[in-house]
Design a protein around this motif. Structure first.
Motif: not given
Ligand SMILES: NC(=O)c1ccc[n+]([C@@H]2O[C@H](COP(=O)([O-])OP(=O)(O)OC[C@H]3O[C@@H](n4cnc5c(N)ncnc54)[C@H](OP(=O)(O)O)[C@@H]3O)[C@@H](O)[C@H]2O)c1
Length: 403
Positions: A23, A25-26, A28, A46, A58, A81, A83-84, A109, A112, A125, A148, A150, A202-203
């Motif tokens: 994840g 590019t995401g 967190l 990844l 990216r 890659g 993860v699926l 990854a 959400t 996922v 990671v 929630t 995290p919240s």
């Molecule tokens: N943001 C929050 O407020 C928050 C709060 C609590 C917990 N969390 C947790 O933190 C973690 C990250 O969340 P986030 O907010 O950072 O989400 P995010 O910005 O949507 O990032 C999700 C990441 O997962 C990747 N991903 C999704 N499907 C994938 C796949 N099939 N193969 C490889 N990569 C894949 C996405 O890649 P692409 O860019 O290619 O789509 C992206 O890099 C999650 O576990 C979430 O539950 C987040």
């Protein structure tokens, strides 16, 4: 075989090991990868290619956004890659310049989405993809899995939510449900394989409390963006047309330059929204990664949730709005929602369960690492709100994030 804590500390101190961040590019994942890099670790992210950009580009674009210097970038490898795909890892890691095996994995990854219509994708996922990453951890000799998750694996409940496994529960949406199931899956595989496991919960994470910068504009941002969107529509109606549409809904320009927009937002007398800025979230993550060597479950939360009334006041002040008020459910029984309120209410639907949260979160496990470093989650005050929302507006709520 499980290695001793001493060996783990030594390996980390030598900075010779490779940490894989999924994840990357995401929101967190990218912030955690950067924190690890800045702490001197060698990191492989990844990443998937998008429709518009290959994975490498990216990551380069993100590295620019973070202002990473050349020296730090040299410690960063990109593995492409998904993860699926069960065989993702070998194919993805082949050819990356890392020092060999993956020693630790930070799994960010995730899908959400909350919507029930997306159930199949979210399950794929958050459960299937996680299983593939765990299988890879087992066969690659990974010694520490950082999952990671929630805080909302707690599901629909009130009161104190403990830093313990959630074996069953009632969930608000498929996201919560699959994140809870994912934790149990990670626990079982890591126990079986002798891999240390930390679960980080995290919240609701928003932008950087010091700069307002962020990569995501969901959660906290969404209701504010919706209010600004409505404000702009009716401002244009008043300024550029005859203002009839606005006046039909009781919207008018006030003499002090504020737009009066009568919207009642349902809010209970208690509870609030649990907000953690990304800088604090990452600081706590790094502290636990360093100190939480025996594995465990850790909440990363704010002990002072923000009341919806305060959020509404901040938004009114920054965006020069008047007439937006919070009130109890009984007010809507006495006077049903008007068209404007119904429209706004629809925007809030997915986030409502998190806006009047009566839950509190135990931080017994996380507390020692926080205390050691004097880490305190900032209160979401007006200054932070303004910084974050000004950045959101500046970047078109993410549309102009990358110049
Ligand atoms: N943001 C929050 O407020 C928050 C709060 C609590 C917990 N969390 C947790 O933190 C973690 C990250 O969340 P986030 O907010 O950072 O989400 P995010 O910005 O949507 O990032 C999700 C990441 O997962 C990747 N991903 C999704 N499907 C994938 C796949 N099939 N193969 C490889 N990569 C894949 C996405 O890649 P692409 O860019 O290619 O789509 C992206 O890099 C999650 O576990 C979430 O539950 C987040």
């Amino acid at each position: 075989m499980r290695i001793g804590s001493g060996t783990l500390v030594e390996r980390r101190a030598a900075r010779g090991q490779r940490i894989l961040v999924t994840g990357g590019t995401g929101f967190l994942g990218s912030h955690i990868a950067v924190a690890l890099l800045r702490a001197g670790h060698r990191v492989t992210v990844l990443v998937r290619s998008s429709k518009k950009l290959p994975a490498q580009d990216r990551v380069a674009r993100l590295a620019d956004w973070f202002g990473l210097d050349e020296g730090v970038r040299r410690s960063l490898d990109v593995a492409e890659g998904d993860v699926l795909d069960p065989g993702w890892a070998e194919a993805a890691l082949e050819g990356t310049a890392g020092p060999g095996p993956v020693d630790e994995i930070v799994h960010c990854a995730s899908n959400t989405a909350f919507a029930e219509r997306k159930r199949a994708e979210v399950e794929a996922v958050n459960i299937g993809g996680l299983r593939n990453v765990l299988d890879f951890a087992a066969r690659s000799g990974c010694v520490f899995f950082h999952h990671v998750s929630t805080a909302f694996v707690a599901g629909k409940r009130t009161g104190l939510c403990r830093e313990e496994w959630v074996e069953s529960g009632k969930f608000t949406n498929v996201y919560e449900e699959t994140k809870a199931g994912g934790e149990i899956l990670a626990r079982d595989v890591c126990r079986r394989e002798g891999i240390r496991l930390n679960v980080y919960r995290p919240s609701i994470v928003y932008g950087d409390s010091r700069t307002g910068r962020t990569l995501r504009f969901n959660a906290l941002y969404f209701p504010v963006k919706a209010a600004v969107f409505l404000r702009d529509i009716y401002l244009a109606d008043i300024r550029e047309r005859d203002g009839r549409k606005a006046s039909e809904l009781g919207i008018r320009m006030k003499e002090n330059g504020y737009l009066f927009m009568p919207i009642r937002i349902e809010a209970g007398r208690e509870g609030g929204i649990n907000l953690v800025p990304i800088d604090h979230c990452v600081d706590v993550f790094m502290a636990i990664l360093e100190d939480g060597l025996e594995g465990g479950v850790y909440h990363i939360v704010n002990s002072r949730p923000t009341r919806i009334e305060d959020l509404v006041d901040h938004a009114k002040r920054l965006f020069r709005l008047d007439g937006v008020e919070t009130c109890g459910l009984e007010a809507f029984v006495a006077q049903p929602r008007n068209a404007l309120e119904t429209l706004y209410d629809a925007y809030l639907d997915a986030y409502r369960p998190y806006m009047q949260d009566l839950r509190t979160f135990e931080i017994k496990n996380a507390a020692p690492a926080l205390e050691k470093r004097g880490l305190v989650c900032p209160e979401f005050d007006y200054a932070i709100f303004a910084r974050c929302m000004n950045y959101a507006v500046e970047t078109g709520w993410g549309a102009r994030l990358f110049p």
